[in-house]
Design an enzyme around this catalytic site. Sequence first.
Site, PDB file in Angstrom:
ATOM      1  N   SER A 389     -50.229 131.829  36.420  1.00 38.60           N
ATOM      2  CA  SER A 389     -49.764 130.510  36.860  1.00 38.60           C
ATOM      3  C   SER A 389     -49.156 129.746  35.697  1.00 38.60           C
ATOM      4  O   SER A 389     -49.473 129.985  34.529  1.00 38.60           O
ATOM      5  CB  SER A 389     -50.928 129.702  37.450  1.00 38.60           C
ATOM      6  OG  SER A 389     -51.621 128.992  36.435  1.00 38.60           O
ATOM      7  N   ASP A 390     -48.283 128.806  36.006  1.00 42.34           N
ATOM      8  CA  ASP A 390     -47.831 127.859  35.005  1.00 42.34           C
ATOM      9  C   ASP A 390     -48.995 126.922  34.690  1.00 42.34           C
ATOM     10  O   ASP A 390     -50.037 126.936  35.352  1.00 42.34           O
ATOM     11  CB  ASP A 390     -46.606 127.091  35.511  1.00 42.34           C
ATOM     12  CG  ASP A 390     -45.668 126.702  34.383  1.00 42.34           C
ATOM     13  OD1 ASP A 390     -46.147 126.478  33.259  1.00 42.34           O
ATOM     14  OD2 ASP A 390     -44.451 126.627  34.626  1.00 42.34           O
ATOM     15  N   THR A 391     -48.816 126.066  33.679  1.00 43.09           N
ATOM     16  CA  THR A 391     -49.912 125.221  33.209  1.00 43.09           C
ATOM     17  C   THR A 391     -50.248 124.117  34.210  1.00 43.09           C
ATOM     18  O   THR A 391     -49.412 123.267  34.500  1.00 43.09           O
ATOM     19  CB  THR A 391     -49.555 124.598  31.850  1.00 43.09           C
ATOM     20  OG1 THR A 391     -49.322 125.641  30.911  1.00 43.09           O
ATOM     21  CG2 THR A 391     -50.672 123.714  31.342  1.00 43.09           C
ATOM     22  N   GLY A 392     -51.466 124.157  34.737  1.00 42.60           N
ATOM     23  CA  GLY A 392     -51.999 123.033  35.485  1.00 42.60           C
ATOM     24  C   GLY A 392     -51.757 122.940  36.970  1.00 42.60           C
ATOM     25  O   GLY A 392     -51.775 121.824  37.501  1.00 42.60           O
ATOM     26  N   PRO A 393     -51.547 124.027  37.722  1.00 43.98           N
ATOM     27  CA  PRO A 393     -51.309 123.861  39.163  1.00 43.98           C
ATOM     28  C   PRO A 393     -52.564 123.471  39.951  1.00 43.98           C
ATOM     29  O   PRO A 393     -52.449 122.951  41.048  1.00 43.98           O
ATOM     30  CB  PRO A 393     -50.809 125.246  39.594  1.00 43.98           C
ATOM     31  CG  PRO A 393     -51.469 126.182  38.644  1.00 43.98           C
ATOM     32  CD  PRO A 393     -51.508 125.450  37.331  1.00 43.98           C
TER      33      PRO A 393
END
Length: 678
Positions: A389-393
Amino acid sequence: MDTMKKIGIMGVSILTIVGCSGTSQTGGTNQPQLGMRTVKTIEQNGKQFKDLNKNGQLDPYEDWRLSSRERSQDLLQRMTLEEKAGMMLIADMMMTNEVSIMAPQVQQTGPITAEFNENDVVVDKNQFTGEPLPHPVMNTIGTTKGILEHKLRHFIWRTTSAPADTMAKWANKVQALAEDDNLGIPVLFAPNPRNHITGGSLGATGSTSVGFSMWPSEIGLAAMRDADMIRKFGDMARQEWVSVGIRKGYMYMADLATEPRWQRIEGTFGEDPELAAQSIEAIVLGFQGDTLNPSSVALTTKHFPGGGATYKGFDPHYTYGRNAVFPAGQFENNLLPFKAAIKAGTSSIMPYYSLPKGTGYEEVAYAYNKGILRDLLRDELGFKGIINSDTGPIESMPWGVDDLGIEQRYLKALDAGTNMFAGNADPSQLIGVLERHPEVMPLVDESVLLLLTELFKLGLFENPYVDEETAALTVGKEEFAKAGEEAQRKSVVLLRNTDKKLPLAKETKVFFIDYGSNRIPTAADAYNGVYEWLTFVDTPEAADVILLWVKPSIRPLFPADDSPLRVNLSSCGIDVDYVNGLTANKPTILAINYSNPFVIDEVFNPQTQDRFIGVLATFGIQPEALLDVVAGRFNPTGKMPFTTPISEAAVENNKEDLPGYAEGADYALFKFDEGLGY
């Protein structure tokens, strides 16, 4: 007969076999080099193995003769729930005196050192929007706690100002700490790009590291139209990264540059799907090799299924940019570079924050989107690697699942196919979810198995350590620096050459101004470097020719707001009155650094264009590279990697997913693939 010997590298015990042939890749029969600081070795049939779990016997995961898959399956069975959860998180870890990106206002108090930074950074507000989070999030973790207590083994390493030997020393110390833990699982560091000269709008997502070889921005690599050179770049940068202990990259962007206002275009390989596909394939092969191996840097191709088609250019880090839109029906074209990355063997793929509008897929962020990740990415495209995942979903950007609690978000993301969660160093929330929902443990094991397999393929279980002296000699070595300089020159595009007045004659008097600091230059800013082919003067009046290098900068990605994004010069830090006044009375060469497809009609239009004897495009280069083209020491070969719009109105009316070359006859000032030579 093979001879064994031990050597020491700054406190690291290295056991190597002299006289063996072949590689040290896991799953072979040849003795690999072993690196350790605390664990002992086990001998079996004349071969040496590390006793990583300190039990005095050779366990399957310690046996480098077995395949990475077999070793991973054995190790998986030995891991606790806490160790599995820690394996699935990746967050920032800092060196001593490093300043967190969460606190840009804090000043660095001293040089960055190789000592452990034991400070946690906990935030209670969204780092981008400032809105309250559902619970405090540990974005950055102290080293000892992160490894020994939270059992993390993946870290984002953002440091860009530490010398190479200091980086290597710190990496070795972190690996030694991990080696001393229960199972001896090594650490994997994953920074963003480090070798590119960028315009700065990307902030922490791309920057130049001190001492590393310097190459054009990614969009500049695309402008070279040279896949072999891109692969060469990847191979050279790989050697620099490996030397300091970095074995994974949060890169590269396979997104298409179809929306001129998107702030991340500089990190793409252009608007054309085929050009982007060729470039991304070459760069994956450069960093990873034909297969992932103990000398690779594993790549994380992003942002699946394509982040460039974003509504009016707004980035999905923000609520108002959450929608990926496809008014021209080009969703499938966005997939082409990712198909190339998968074919090349990219180790990981990162989905973006955005959610697809009007595509038939569920309108939830891609990290939660089972149709996108399992059906499309896994089943249709055949991707078998890690989905990161990208940062912070989960806490910060849960677009489309905002009404779900944290627990349900984790469950939905796991079911969708996300294997690793970025941006939180505290596994307690995830552990609680798994304890209450044991039915999802097969999904957890699926993820951990992929993550372990990558570590084994990279050879980190055998030797995660680096030679600190070699690091200082490898990073920025002359061969790499010269290749980067060549690439800079190959990326320059000559767009206009009125009456073939370029290249300039030798000893032409030139007033050379580099204008990109959001302030009007003064005479003190005139270039006064030593350059034997031209003569530099400190006033425009004394010049035969003005060389004006304009470096616009679109509004930074961080922080941002929902006011309209614009790419005309006056909206991007350029005083057009100054430019027009400067160029009114002298023949001028206009060079523009295109970190975005800027609109330049405020200074280059039917009324003013006769002032310019030449127009050039640059994409992140040093001044000497531009001068070599202007002076004819390098014949320009670059081609435009995207279309530049003729006006701001053309931008406002564009279709976000459509390449500029398909927008219509009245759209372009400079066309995709345009570029002259001498």
